[in-house]
Enzyme design. Structure first.
Site, PDB file in Angstrom:
ATOM      1  N   ASP A  85       0.805  -1.228   0.000  1.00 44.31           N
ATOM      2  CA  ASP A  85       0.000   0.000   0.000  1.00 44.31           C
ATOM      3  C   ASP A  85       0.835   1.272   0.000  1.00 44.31           C
ATOM      4  O   ASP A  85       0.421   2.301  -0.532  1.00 44.31           O
ATOM      5  CB  ASP A  85      -0.934   0.025   1.206  1.00 44.31           C
ATOM      6  CG  ASP A  85      -0.177   0.257   2.518  1.00 44.31           C
ATOM      7  OD1 ASP A  85       0.693  -0.574   2.848  1.00 44.31           O
ATOM      8  OD2 ASP A  85      -0.438   1.273   3.177  1.00 44.31           O
ATOM      9  N   ASP A  88       5.858   0.333   3.182  1.00 40.08           N
ATOM     10  CA  ASP A  88       6.183  -0.885   3.926  1.00 40.08           C
ATOM     11  C   ASP A  88       5.937  -2.100   3.040  1.00 40.08           C
ATOM     12  O   ASP A  88       5.719  -1.973   1.841  1.00 40.08           O
ATOM     13  CB  ASP A  88       5.360  -0.958   5.218  1.00 40.08           C
ATOM     14  CG  ASP A  88       3.866  -0.770   4.963  1.00 40.08           C
ATOM     15  OD1 ASP A  88       3.410  -1.056   3.835  1.00 40.08           O
ATOM     16  OD2 ASP A  88       3.153  -0.335   5.881  1.00 40.08           O
ATOM     17  N   TYR A 236      -4.887   0.442   9.571  1.00 42.29           N
ATOM     18  CA  TYR A 236      -6.060   0.752   8.746  1.00 42.29           C
ATOM     19  C   TYR A 236      -7.319   0.355   9.504  1.00 42.29           C
ATOM     20  O   TYR A 236      -8.113  -0.465   9.060  1.00 42.29           O
ATOM     21  CB  TYR A 236      -5.963   0.046   7.388  1.00 42.29           C
ATOM     22  CG  TYR A 236      -4.944   0.705   6.483  1.00 42.29           C
ATOM     23  CD1 TYR A 236      -5.237   1.892   5.827  1.00 42.29           C
ATOM     24  CD2 TYR A 236      -3.677   0.150   6.318  1.00 42.29           C
ATOM     25  CE1 TYR A 236      -4.300   2.512   5.021  1.00 42.29           C
ATOM     26  CE2 TYR A 236      -2.733   0.763   5.508  1.00 42.29           C
ATOM     27  CZ  TYR A 236      -3.047   1.950   4.870  1.00 42.29           C
ATOM     28  OH  TYR A 236      -2.116   2.568   4.072  1.00 42.29           O
ATOM     29  N   GLU A 510       5.811   9.780   2.947  1.00 48.10           N
ATOM     30  CA  GLU A 510       5.465   8.431   2.483  1.00 48.10           C
ATOM     31  C   GLU A 510       4.434   8.490   1.354  1.00 48.10           C
ATOM     32  O   GLU A 510       3.403   9.147   1.476  1.00 48.10           O
ATOM     33  CB  GLU A 510       4.911   7.589   3.634  1.00 48.10           C
ATOM     34  CG  GLU A 510       4.676   6.132   3.246  1.00 48.10           C
ATOM     35  CD  GLU A 510       4.327   5.249   4.437  1.00 48.10           C
ATOM     36  OE1 GLU A 510       4.509   4.024   4.342  1.00 48.10           O
ATOM     37  OE2 GLU A 510       3.879   5.795   5.466  1.00 48.10           O
TER      38      GLU A 510
END
Length: 530
Positions: A85, A88, A236, A510
């Site tokens: 996503d 990571d 999430y 990120e």
């Protein structure tokens, strides 16, 4: 009294218009000319850098290699493929499904503007849907995550090297997750539209699977944050609840299948599932603004179907069913019996008004440089998602020859396009720092993004394994990332337009797939019209 003159209604309107114009103007001394074609190409290319699984021969991000080839093996299933996503190495199903829905919507609405990049955009959707089909292969089961997020985040290593736990997490009848299942159904349904003419058999597979997953989501209601709290939170965690995903899934199933049952479901559950809540929110966790924009255009699109005398493909049974359903809704519109979508349009109009500079909602602010800003991390996800809705609604308004009334002022389709364009131009470099927030685009862009694969030496440059903690020195290094993740859009600057180009500042540095997905549609439109 000149000081109080601004309080009169006419002058209040004038002030608001001036504020809108000021925020639409690029920052002083900055050129507003952007190469939207180049940005579109790079925005789509980014997804190849996020791929998990065995990479295909036509892989264009060459510093990446195969990874996660045994995902799902411990659970006895094949869960290879899909996307990481962000920076990571975990495959989170909730944001991946939302990414797929928005990529598909970008193609549905703006694919005709993508030119030679359309094929790459379709490939980006299929890389995800192939994985989602694996994750939903067992009836009443959805695999929603691969990888233990805590052990993964404790390491800084390449996806090709990862030796952290690759636990496969699932929802089922005893452990429901209507939120992630509803979003997965939406993704599969939206993608079925993308492949309807390109690969009819694959399209039918996607739609049939979407129907089955939605039935599971609706029949076994609950939040996956409750069922899998220790695995998915705080990464999430669904803070907003699962109700919006059920409406969202039904809306996409209606759009994909035109089956009356989904329209009736939306009408029947509008109040129960709180369609009018938080209408100015849209993202992987909150679908309310998207629901209202998507549903609002249904009557308008039905009028288009109803007035069509010819079409290229009316021969298939599926297409004939769609036309029959559209003709039914068309007759209801003409006879004044289609009020059931009116509340969604009112909510969509309210959402649009909440974004107008000068009369914005308290939760939607603008930075001094003109960037939409919402509290929380990774602000660019809000910028691209909300701007996408502005553009989508602008198109619907243009077709219907309407404007949005906002108290003493109004929002025309052209104004909404300019608001969206201002946000895209800010991302691409028309901002106080004169910096592009898309890696590889423009003369100046982020060099130290929070991304494991980009910041560590590639396998080609460093064939030896780099262990969990051995990568920490690369994370802390002040040097630029050795591998350019072209097209990655980072979380972006703070509310004062300041940006720390530093890996530890992950909220700003990120990139994520769900930042880029709606930007694909925006860039496609602007590449064709500016």
């Amino acid at each position: 009294m000149a000081r109080n003159a601004l309080l009169f209604p006419g002058n209040v309107l004038l002030l608001r218009v001036i504020l809108v114009l000021l925020l639409l103007l690029p920052h002083l001394s900055i050129s507003s000319r952007q190469d939207y074609h180049d940005a579109l190409r790079k925005c789509i290319l980014f997804f190849e850098g996020q791929r998990s699984g065995r990479l295909p021969p036509d892989q264009r991000v060459r510093w990446r290699r195969d990874s996660g080839l045994h995902d799902g093996a411990y659970a006895g299933v094949d869960l290879t493929g899909g996307y990481y996503d962000a920076g990571d190495n975990v495959k989170f199903g909730f944001p991946m499904a939302f990414t797929t829905t928005l990529l598909s919507w970008s193609i549905i609405d703006f694919g005709r503007n993508m030119g030679p990049e359309l094929g790459n955009a379709v490939k980006a959707v299929k890389w995800s849907t192939d994985y989602l089909l694996k994750a939903t292969a067992i009836p009443d089961v959805v695999y929603v995550q691969v990888g233990d997020a805590f052990s993964d985040h404790n390491c800084w290593e390449r996806p090709e090297d990862m030796d952290t736990l690759r636990t496969a997490y699932k929802i089922d009848r005893a452990h429901p997750g209507s939120d992630v299942a509803g979003e997965t159904a939406a993704a599969l349904a939206a993608a079925s539209i993308v492949f309807r003419s390109r690969d009819p058999a694959y399209s039918r597979l996607l739609l049939n699977r979407a129907v089955r997953v939605f039935e599971f989501a609706d029949r076994h209601r609950g939040a996956y944050s409750s069922s899998l709290h220790s695995a998915v939170c705080p990464f999430y965690c669904d803070v907003n609840g699962y109700q919006d995903e059920l409406l969202w899934g039904a809306a996409w199933l209606h759009k994909a299948s035109r089956r009356r049952q989904y329209r009736e479901y939306i009408v029947r559950n509008e109040v129960v599932l709180r369609a009018g809540d938080t209408i100015n929110e849209f993202g992987w966790d909150n679908k309310h603004a998207g629901i209202n924009v998507l549903i609002s255009k249904e009557a308008e699109s039905s009028l288009v179907y109803g007035m069509c005398k010819k079409a290229g493909d009316f021969g298939s049974t599926h297409t004939q069913a769609i036309i029959s359903s559209e003709m039914l809704l068309y007759r209801e519109v003409l006879m004044g019996r289609a009020e059931y979508f009116e509340s969604f349009k009112q909510n969509a109009d309210g959402f649009i008004c909440s974004l107008l500079p000068g009369i914005s909602h308290p939760q939607v602010q603008y930075s001094p440089g003109g960037l939409i800003f919402k509290a929380g991390g990774s602000n660019m996800q809000h910028v691209t998602s909300l701007s996408f809705l502005l553009m989508a609604y602008s198109n619907y308004l243009s077709h219907a020859n309407k404007i949005v009334p906002c108290g003493e002022t109004s929002a025309s389709p052209s104004l909404l396009k300019q608001l969206a364009k201002r946000q895209v131009d800010y991302i691409l470099g028309d901002n106080p720092l004169q910096m592009s927030y898309m890696v590889g685009y423009g003369a100046r862009y982020p060099q130290r993004i929070h991304h494991r694969g980009s910041s560590l030496p590639s396998v080609q440059a460093h064939p030896a394994h780099i262990g969990c903690k051995a990568g920490s020195r690369y994370f802390l290094s002040p040097n630029p990332n050795p591998n350019l993740l072209v097209g990655a859009v980072v979380g972006g600057p703070n509310s004062t337009d300041a940006f720390p180009d530093s890996r530890p500042y992950f909220q700003e540095s990120e990139p994520t797939t769900y930042i880029n997905a709606p930007l694909v549609g925006l860039l496609a439109f602007f590449s064709a019209h500016y």
